[in-house]
Design an enzyme around this catalytic site. Structure first.
Site, mmCIF file in Angstrom:
data_model
loop_
_atom_site.group_PDB
_atom_site.id
_atom_site.type_symbol
_atom_site.label_atom_id
_atom_site.label_comp_id
_atom_site.label_asym_id
_atom_site.label_seq_id
_atom_site.Cartn_x
_atom_site.Cartn_y
_atom_site.Cartn_z
ATOM 1 N N HIS A 75 61.668 55.412 14.642
ATOM 2 C CA HIS A 75 60.389 54.696 14.711
ATOM 3 C C HIS A 75 59.259 55.583 14.186
ATOM 4 O O HIS A 75 59.176 56.748 14.556
ATOM 5 C CB HIS A 75 60.086 54.276 16.148
ATOM 6 N N TYR A 202 53.430 49.085 24.314
ATOM 7 C CA TYR A 202 52.907 49.460 25.623
ATOM 8 C C TYR A 202 51.681 48.580 25.864
ATOM 9 O O TYR A 202 50.801 48.521 25.006
ATOM 10 C CB TYR A 202 52.460 50.916 25.643
ATOM 11 N N PRO A 294 57.747 57.709 33.662
ATOM 12 C CA PRO A 294 58.416 57.367 32.402
ATOM 13 C C PRO A 294 57.464 56.952 31.282
ATOM 14 O O PRO A 294 57.904 56.776 30.142
ATOM 15 C CB PRO A 294 59.313 56.177 32.797
ATOM 16 N N LYS A 298 59.103 61.320 28.399
ATOM 17 C CA LYS A 298 59.318 62.765 28.221
ATOM 18 C C LYS A 298 60.490 63.329 29.023
ATOM 19 O O LYS A 298 60.927 64.452 28.765
ATOM 20 C CB LYS A 298 58.052 63.533 28.649
ATOM 21 N N TYR A 386 53.275 62.612 21.989
ATOM 22 C CA TYR A 386 54.290 61.556 22.160
ATOM 23 C C TYR A 386 55.560 61.877 21.387
ATOM 24 O O TYR A 386 56.665 61.680 21.891
ATOM 25 C CB TYR A 386 53.723 60.202 21.725
HETATM 26 C C1 PHB Z 1 62.965 52.827 27.483
HETATM 27 O O1 PHB Z 1 63.360 52.445 26.378
HETATM 28 O O2 PHB Z 1 63.657 52.662 28.516
HETATM 29 C C2 PHB Z 1 61.656 53.482 27.578
HETATM 30 C C3 PHB Z 1 60.909 53.683 26.415
HETATM 31 C C4 PHB Z 1 59.683 54.288 26.489
HETATM 32 C C5 PHB Z 1 59.173 54.709 27.702
HETATM 33 C C6 PHB Z 1 59.923 54.525 28.855
HETATM 34 C C7 PHB Z 1 61.152 53.918 28.796
HETATM 35 O O3 PHB Z 1 57.961 55.274 27.747
#
Ligand code: PHB
Ligand code: APR
Length: 391
Positions: A75, A202, A294, A298, A386
């Protein structure tokens, strides 16, 4: 009582323990991994799935990235929505990227690699106890299939996660804990439906945070912020999808495809750092040493970096008789860990709905997100944190 010996006794067969034993074996260092759960349980856990490029590089060095290189989704950006406003943060402008690949798949790859090299992984081991970690010859006592064992080690690696036994072997007057517990959780659903968008979304919304992630082009992993005392049973699939749709910008909501959940669970959010990460001949790595919420994805990346650092330090000890990397492990790792803690706590604070949030608090959150959308400097800082790519 049966007795045996190894160079490095590793507690826990999550990503940390498996990767450490792999890197050590490639350098000719012997280890034994002791795991409380069954192999199937460890292989079945659903966890996060965003890998920094540095993480991918370490996994390649460990010889476990063949499928990751084939199936991982690279990505070059991420979408961060605030209400109806959609903003994309572009990584490629900074020559950065992340790879989306489920931790469940990575665990499978690590386990296969350990089996292929004949690594010793012992599952369903009970009552692991650490002995003499301050001495030259520490040991792990455990019980397996009703028989008591004693494994003499030269070093012990505590890779047994947040609830493990190893951190507790550091005396309370030595161990310092730094912690923030968040007043909400994430309800996660895995489903065989295409992701709403080619990149992660997000969403910071009046109703609470939401995230649309993926495991492949036909499998989605989505989350909504929920109350800590929410019961998974109270969340039907329909209720979950309706809530997720309500928190996404309209264009994304319109594309949301729903389906039966393959897995559904609630996880609390926590920021946690233990200090020091070394006590005598015991070294902590991964979730045993730290937890991040989460939001910044990280957790696994930090664990992989810890393990690389610890493996390099042990290799320097065994191949060159040099202990400076072992001596520096805790301080060096903690600096890196605190930076990821800062980013994860910041992103969590900007995107979630905290109980008692005032209109002023919301104004500040929206201003943070505006700054991220419009300031090149803020974007560069975000991309650096990130993706884990130093700019
Ligand atoms: C996930 O794909 O489970 C996932 C992706 C990004 C995050 C947290 C979990 O920030
Ligand atoms: N004895 C033996 N094994 C134990 C014990 C114990 N007393 N306590 C815990 N374990 C095992 C757990 O069953 C688990 O398999 O240790 C393992 C720890 O694995 P993880 O929790 O996955 O931790 P870690 O390997 O550090 O993984 C890093 O990255 O994405 C994040 O949190 C996510 O798990 C992930 C982490």
């Amino acid at each position: 009582m049966s007795a045996s010996r190894t160079q490095v006794g590793i507690i826990g067969s999550g990503p940390s323990g498996l990767l450490l034993s792999q890197l050590l074996q490639l350098a000719g260092i012997d280890s034994v991994v002791l795991e409380r759960r069954s192999r199937d349980y460890v292989l079945g856990r659903v966890r996060a799935g965003v890998l920094e490029q540095g993480t991918v590089a370490i996994l390649r060095r460990a010889g476990v990235a063949e499928r990751l290189d084939r199936e991982g989704l690279v990505h070059h950006g991420v979408e961060i929505a605030a209400g109806e406003e959609r903003r994309r943060v572009d990584f490629s402008a900074h020559a950065a990227s992340v790879t989306v690949y489920g931790q469940t798949e990575l665990t499978k790859d690590l386990m296969h690699a350990r089996d292929a090299l004949g690594g010793t992984l012992l599952f369903e081991v009970d009552e692991v106890a650490l002995e003499g970690v301050e001495s030259e010859r520490p040991a792990l006592r455990y019980r397996r299939a009703g028989v008591e064992h004693r494994l003499e080690c030269e070093f012990i690696a505590g890779c047994d996660g947040f609830h493990g036994a190893s951190r507790k072997a550091i005396p309370p007057n030595v161990l310092k804990i730094h912690e923030r517990v968040y007043p909400f959780g994430w309800l996660g659903v895995l489903a065989e439906v295409p992701p709403v968008s080619p990149e992660l979304v997000y969403a910071s919304h009046e109703r609470g945070f939401a995230l649309c992630s993926m495991r492949s082009l036909v499998r989605s992993r989505c989350y909504v912020q929920c109350a800590l005392d929410d019961d998974v049973a109270a969340w039907s699939d329909d209720r979950f999808w309706d809530e997720l749709r309500a928190r996404l910008p309209e264009a994304a909501a319109a594309r949301l495809q729903t389906g039966r959940s393959l897995e559904k669970s609630i996880a609390p959010l926590r920021s946690f750092v233990a200090e020091p990460l070394r006590y005598g001949r015991l070294f902590l790595a991964g979730d045993a040493a730290h937890i991040v919420p989460p939001t910044g994805a990280k957790g696994l990346n930090l664990a992989v970096r810890d393990v690389q650092q610890l493996a390099d330090a042990l290799i320097a000890h065994y191949s060159e008789g040099q202990d400076d990397l072992l001596d520096a492990y805790s301080a060096t790792a903690l600096r890196r860990i605190w930076r990821a803690e800062r980013f994860s706590a910041w992103l969590t604070s900007v995107l979630h709905k905290f109980p008692g949030r005032t209109s002023f608090d919301r104004g500040i959150q929206l201003a943070e997100l505006d700054e991220l959308a419009s300031s090149a400097a803020a974007q560069a800082a975000f991309v650096e944190s990130y993706t884990g790519t130093p700019l």
